[in-house]
Scaffold this active site. Sequence first.
Site, PDB file in Angstrom:
ATOM      1  N   ASP A  11       0.883  -1.150   0.000  1.00 47.21           N
ATOM      2  CA  ASP A  11       0.000   0.000   0.000  1.00 47.21           C
ATOM      3  C   ASP A  11       0.940   1.224   0.000  1.00 47.21           C
ATOM      4  O   ASP A  11       2.123   1.101   0.321  1.00 47.21           O
ATOM      5  CB  ASP A  11      -0.847  -0.065   1.283  1.00 47.21           C
ATOM      6  N   ASP A  13      -0.036   5.090   0.918  1.00 43.55           N
ATOM      7  CA  ASP A  13      -0.253   6.062   1.997  1.00 43.55           C
ATOM      8  C   ASP A  13      -0.256   5.370   3.355  1.00 43.55           C
ATOM      9  O   ASP A  13      -1.084   4.487   3.599  1.00 43.55           O
ATOM     10  CB  ASP A  13      -1.610   6.768   1.811  1.00 43.55           C
ATOM     11  N   THR A  19       1.742  10.021   4.009  1.00 37.35           N
ATOM     12  CA  THR A  19       0.845  10.991   3.381  1.00 37.35           C
ATOM     13  C   THR A  19      -0.555  10.930   4.006  1.00 37.35           C
ATOM     14  O   THR A  19      -1.376  11.802   3.736  1.00 37.35           O
ATOM     15  CB  THR A  19       0.736  10.725   1.869  1.00 37.35           C
ATOM     16  N   GLY A  48      -7.324   4.179   2.971  1.00 38.88           N
ATOM     17  CA  GLY A  48      -7.443   3.163   1.921  1.00 38.88           C
ATOM     18  C   GLY A  48      -8.699   3.296   1.077  1.00 38.88           C
ATOM     19  O   GLY A  48      -8.891   2.563   0.117  1.00 38.88           O
ATOM     20  N   ARG A  51     -11.176   8.578  -3.130  1.00 39.50           N
ATOM     21  CA  ARG A  51     -11.573   9.976  -2.900  1.00 39.50           C
ATOM     22  C   ARG A  51     -13.097  10.120  -2.911  1.00 39.50           C
ATOM     23  O   ARG A  51     -13.679  10.709  -2.001  1.00 39.50           O
ATOM     24  CB  ARG A  51     -10.940  10.853  -3.995  1.00 39.50           C
ATOM     25  N   ALA A 117      -5.079   2.964  -3.442  1.00 36.63           N
ATOM     26  CA  ALA A 117      -6.334   3.574  -3.887  1.00 36.63           C
ATOM     27  C   ALA A 117      -6.101   4.972  -4.455  1.00 36.63           C
ATOM     28  O   ALA A 117      -6.993   5.560  -5.058  1.00 36.63           O
ATOM     29  CB  ALA A 117      -7.295   3.674  -2.707  1.00 36.63           C
ATOM     30  N   SER A 118      -4.884   5.482  -4.274  1.00 42.82           N
ATOM     31  CA  SER A 118      -4.645   6.884  -4.641  1.00 42.82           C
ATOM     32  C   SER A 118      -4.442   7.086  -6.140  1.00 42.82           C
ATOM     33  O   SER A 118      -3.724   6.335  -6.791  1.00 42.82           O
ATOM     34  CB  SER A 118      -3.413   7.398  -3.902  1.00 42.82           C
ATOM     35  N   ASN A 120      -2.936   9.671  -7.043  1.00 40.84           N
ATOM     36  CA  ASN A 120      -1.696  10.459  -7.055  1.00 40.84           C
ATOM     37  C   ASN A 120      -0.463   9.579  -6.821  1.00 40.84           C
ATOM     38  O   ASN A 120       0.618  10.103  -6.545  1.00 40.84           O
ATOM     39  CB  ASN A 120      -1.757  11.532  -5.965  1.00 40.84           C
ATOM     40  N   LYS A 147     -10.932  -0.484  -2.075  1.00 40.22           N
ATOM     41  CA  LYS A 147     -10.735  -1.411  -0.961  1.00 40.22           C
ATOM     42  C   LYS A 147     -11.926  -1.210  -0.013  1.00 40.22           C
ATOM     43  O   LYS A 147     -12.362  -0.060   0.134  1.00 40.22           O
ATOM     44  CB  LYS A 147      -9.427  -1.087  -0.221  1.00 40.22           C
TER      45      LYS A 147
HETATM   46  P1  B16 Z   1      -6.306  10.188  -3.816  1.00 38.87           P
HETATM   47  P2  B16 Z   1      -3.625   4.002  -0.115  1.00 38.87           P
HETATM   48  C1  B16 Z   1      -5.499   5.919  -0.236  1.00 38.87           C
HETATM   49  O1  B16 Z   1      -4.210   5.464  -0.506  1.00 38.87           O
HETATM   50  C2  B16 Z   1      -5.542   6.731   1.051  1.00 38.87           C
HETATM   51  O2  B16 Z   1      -5.279   5.890   2.167  1.00 38.87           O
HETATM   52  C3  B16 Z   1      -6.899   7.361   1.215  1.00 38.87           C
HETATM   53  O3  B16 Z   1      -6.925   8.154   2.393  1.00 38.87           O
HETATM   54  C4  B16 Z   1      -7.206   8.219  -0.004  1.00 38.87           C
HETATM   55  O4  B16 Z   1      -8.503   8.792   0.079  1.00 38.87           O
HETATM   56  C5  B16 Z   1      -7.119   7.339  -1.274  1.00 38.87           C
HETATM   57  O5  B16 Z   1      -5.834   6.766  -1.344  1.00 38.87           O
HETATM   58  C6  B16 Z   1      -7.366   8.140  -2.535  1.00 38.87           C
HETATM   59  O6  B16 Z   1      -6.313   9.025  -2.703  1.00 38.87           O
HETATM   60  O7  B16 Z   1      -7.257  11.252  -3.378  1.00 38.87           O
HETATM   61  O8  B16 Z   1      -4.851  10.637  -3.824  1.00 38.87           O
HETATM   62  O9  B16 Z   1      -6.707   9.560  -5.121  1.00 38.87           O
HETATM   63  O10 B16 Z   1      -3.585   3.983   1.373  1.00 38.87           O
HETATM   64  O11 B16 Z   1      -4.561   2.988  -0.737  1.00 38.87           O
HETATM   65  O12 B16 Z   1      -2.255   4.022  -0.734  1.00 38.87           O
HETATM   66 MG    MG Z   2      -2.768   3.173   3.329  1.00 35.52          MG
END
Ligand code: B16
Ligand code: MG
Length: 221
Positions: A11, A13, A19, A48, A51, A117-118, A120, A147
Amino acid sequence: MKTAYQCAIFDLDGVIVDTAKFHFFAWKKIAATLGYILTDKNNDQLKGVSRVDSLKRILQWSNTQLDTAKFESLLVQKNKDYLELIQGIQPQDILPGIPKTLTFLKQNKIKIGLGSASKNAIPILEKLKILDIFDVVIDGNQVMRSKPDPEVFIKGSTAMQVNPKLCIVFEDASSGIEAANAAGMKAVGIGSKEDLIGASICFPSFDAISVNQLSDLFNLS
Ligand code: B16
Ligand code: MG
């Protein structure tokens, strides 16, 4: 002798880089505009989660209804604020123990994937200067379901051509642990055992995992 695991899926973040705190700041600001104070407990339930689904949860908690245009504008604002907050991240922000773990995996020819899930994820890995270490990156741009759905991890193992049973997922969120279990993978929690129910084992951080423990986890010893 047990079969050795062939791939590790990380994973992003809260596992590779902290982050998670910036997501929290950015969501807190959005929630405040709706008259709602986002708590640490709320935030744990956003880790996880995509957005769009995060905003849906905040609207539910704050008992708010929005039209599509306003919903979209809050998503744009949240990401704008988040991108400003992470602007300065650099290789020194990689969490302790991660470089040692990546070296261990490379030395043992274990494939390395990202399952985040990000949307970015790629620019963040570029800022951290570790993008080229990953054999496969699956992020929020490539999945339909958030997730705890296993899609992000299954896509990763398929792309690396590894049986899910031979993949280990490292996760800091309960939604991610659930997703890894649903994918039929071994879920290793980074965080507290109380928060990450369902993880096969938990470590407080990567710094706390010795090379011997890594060997044991991957059935190399
Ligand atoms: P973004 P991970 C997730 O990343 C974050 O934990 C979660 O807080 C966030 O809303 C999600 O990514 C979407 O991120 O806005 O940058 O697309 O923990 O799955 O790496
Ligand atoms: Mg995470």
